[in-house]
Design an enzyme around this catalytic site. Structure first.
Site, PDB file in Angstrom:
ATOM      1  N   ASP A  44       0.845  -1.203   0.000  1.00  0.00           N
ATOM      2  CA  ASP A  44       0.000   0.000   0.000  1.00  0.00           C
ATOM      3  C   ASP A  44       0.882   1.255   0.000  1.00  0.00           C
ATOM      4  OD1 ASP A  44       0.854  -0.130   2.612  1.00  0.00           O
ATOM      5  OD2 ASP A  44      -1.135   0.065   3.520  1.00  0.00           O
ATOM      6  N   SER A  45       2.206   1.050   0.045  1.00  0.00           N
ATOM      7  CA  SER A  45       3.136   2.165  -0.176  1.00  0.00           C
ATOM      8  C   SER A  45       2.877   2.799  -1.534  1.00  0.00           C
ATOM      9  CB  SER A  45       4.588   1.670  -0.087  1.00  0.00           C
ATOM     10  OG  SER A  45       4.794   0.549  -0.932  1.00  0.00           O
ATOM     11  N   ASP A  83      -1.203  -6.143  -0.402  1.00  0.00           N
ATOM     12  CA  ASP A  83      -1.239  -5.502   0.913  1.00  0.00           C
ATOM     13  C   ASP A  83      -2.661  -5.030   1.210  1.00  0.00           C
ATOM     14  OD1 ASP A  83       0.153  -4.738   3.125  1.00  0.00           O
ATOM     15  OD2 ASP A  83       1.179  -3.046   2.181  1.00  0.00           O
ATOM     16  N   LYS A 113      -1.058  -9.456   2.788  1.00  0.00           N
ATOM     17  CA  LYS A 113      -0.270  -8.991   3.937  1.00  0.00           C
ATOM     18  C   LYS A 113      -1.141  -8.052   4.750  1.00  0.00           C
ATOM     19  CE  LYS A 113       3.165  -5.776   3.710  1.00  0.00           C
ATOM     20  NZ  LYS A 113       2.649  -4.769   4.660  1.00  0.00           N
ATOM     21  N   GLU A 115      -1.145  -5.653   8.670  1.00  0.00           N
ATOM     22  CA  GLU A 115      -0.311  -5.078   9.726  1.00  0.00           C
ATOM     23  C   GLU A 115      -0.870  -5.420  11.107  1.00  0.00           C
ATOM     24  OE1 GLU A 115       0.182  -0.863   9.036  1.00  0.00           O
ATOM     25  OE2 GLU A 115       0.983  -1.185   7.024  1.00  0.00           O
ATOM     26  N   GLU A 182       9.521  -4.150  10.216  1.00  0.00           N
ATOM     27  CA  GLU A 182       9.874  -2.828   9.660  1.00  0.00           C
ATOM     28  C   GLU A 182      10.398  -1.891  10.743  1.00  0.00           C
ATOM     29  OE1 GLU A 182       7.047  -1.007   6.986  1.00  0.00           O
ATOM     30  OE2 GLU A 182       8.137   0.904   7.014  1.00  0.00           O
TER      31      GLU A 182
HETATM   32  O1  KIV Z   1       3.570  -1.112   1.604  1.00  0.00           O
HETATM   33  C1  KIV Z   1       4.712  -1.559   1.528  1.00  0.00           C
HETATM   34  O2  KIV Z   1       5.448  -1.379   0.545  1.00  0.00           O
HETATM   35  C2  KIV Z   1       5.189  -2.333   2.676  1.00  0.00           C
HETATM   36  C3  KIV Z   1       6.644  -2.664   2.710  1.00  0.00           C
HETATM   37  C4  KIV Z   1       7.442  -1.477   3.031  1.00  0.00           C
HETATM   38  C5  KIV Z   1       6.924  -3.800   3.632  1.00  0.00           C
HETATM   39  O3  KIV Z   1       4.440  -2.644   3.527  1.00  0.00           O
END
Ligand code: KIV
Length: 278
Positions: A44-45, A83, A113, A115, A182
């Site tokens: 989600d970056s 994510d 993924k 959190e 992280e």
């Molecule tokens: O969103 C993302 O790119 C991440 C990574 C930095 C692990 O969660």
């Protein structure tokens, strides 16, 4: 055949480090897949590096799905992990199930993924029991940036370090196949890596993790803003691309582009008749 959980987990036993990279679109996925990366994370970056938000919080399910589909189309060998965005899994296990299922069914990725540690363990258990592979993510969890008062190193006090170890254990027990660590001190990442049976994948967590993950734009030098301390630039593509754009502008302005080489010809007779036709 794409990379499997079994193969990824074997690497913890053999000590072969796992390299994970983010990708957000067809061409970047194709490049990192051809380079041989075993796991592509559609993080989600993307909200920050692709869409220009100042955090990951505004990212929606629809935005994630749009990018996951492109990454899946662009890759053949890597496992693609999607994510789950903010509030797509926190409110209820039912939300987590429905949204994870969309990632696999509509997006075509192989795992999700999310959190959090102990507080999301029951959600992870429910997803894994349903057949949805889950990667955990603890330490600096960007979706909690407001609660954490910024993008800061986590696990600095004994209490916080013990909590992170407990979080990692809870995720492993719940069935997560790997955990992102992280922005935590390297000695803490070492202890967690030694004490949990599943691979740890670090970003800003030092060299002792079972693998590393980096953001595509940081590695390629595509970000024009200051990169975080833990990011390493392996190329400086922003400079290359800016120069290419500037050269293109110059050539258009001076009529140096296009030349005959970039133009299409026409049958001579048709060309001669053109004036009468139009
Ligand atoms: O969103 C993302 O790119 C991440 C990574 C930095 C692990 O969660």
């Amino acid at each position: 055949m794409r990379e499997t959980i079994e193969k990824i987990q074997q690497r913890k036993m053999t000590g072969e480090k796992i390299a994970m990279l983010t990708a957000y679109d067809y061409p970047s996925a194709k490049l990192v897949d051809e380079a041989g990366v075993p796991i592509i994370l559609v993080g989600d970056s993307l909200g920050m590096v692709v869409l220009g938000y100042d955090s990951t919080i505004p990212v929606t399910m629809e935005e994630m799905l749009h990018h996951i589909k492109a990454v899946v189309r662009g890759s053949k060998r890597a496992m693609v992990v999607g994510d789950l965005p903010f509030m797509s899994y926190q409110a209820s296990i039912a939300d987590a199930m429905r949204n994870s299922a969309r990632f696999l069914q509509e997006g075509g990725c192989q795992a999700v993924k999310l959190e959090g540690g102990e507080r999301v363990a029951e959600t992870v258990r429910a997803l894994v029991t349903t057949g949805i592979p889950v990667m955990g993510h603890i330490g600096l969890t960007p979706q909690s940036v407001n609660q954490l008062s910024g993008f800061r190193l986590q696990g600095k006090t004994p209490k916080a370090a013990v909590q992170l170890l407990n979080d990692a254990r809870a995720l492993a027990e719940a069935g997560a196949f790997a955990i992102v660590l992280e922005s935590i001190p390297a000695p803490l990442a070492k202890v967690i890596t030694e004490r949990v049976p599943i691979p740890t994948i670090g970003i800003g967590a030092g060299p002792y993790c079972d693998g590393q993950v980096q953001v595509f734009h940081d590695v390629m030098g595509l970000c024009t803003e200051l990169a975080p301390k833990h990011a390493k630039q392996y190329a400086h593509l922003a400079d290359v691309m800016r120069d290419a754009a500037a050269q293109y502008i110059r050539e258009v302005q001076t009529a140096a582009f296009p030349t005959a080489r970039e133009s299409y010809g026409m049958d001579r007779k048709v060309a001669e008749q053109l004036g009468q036709l139009v």
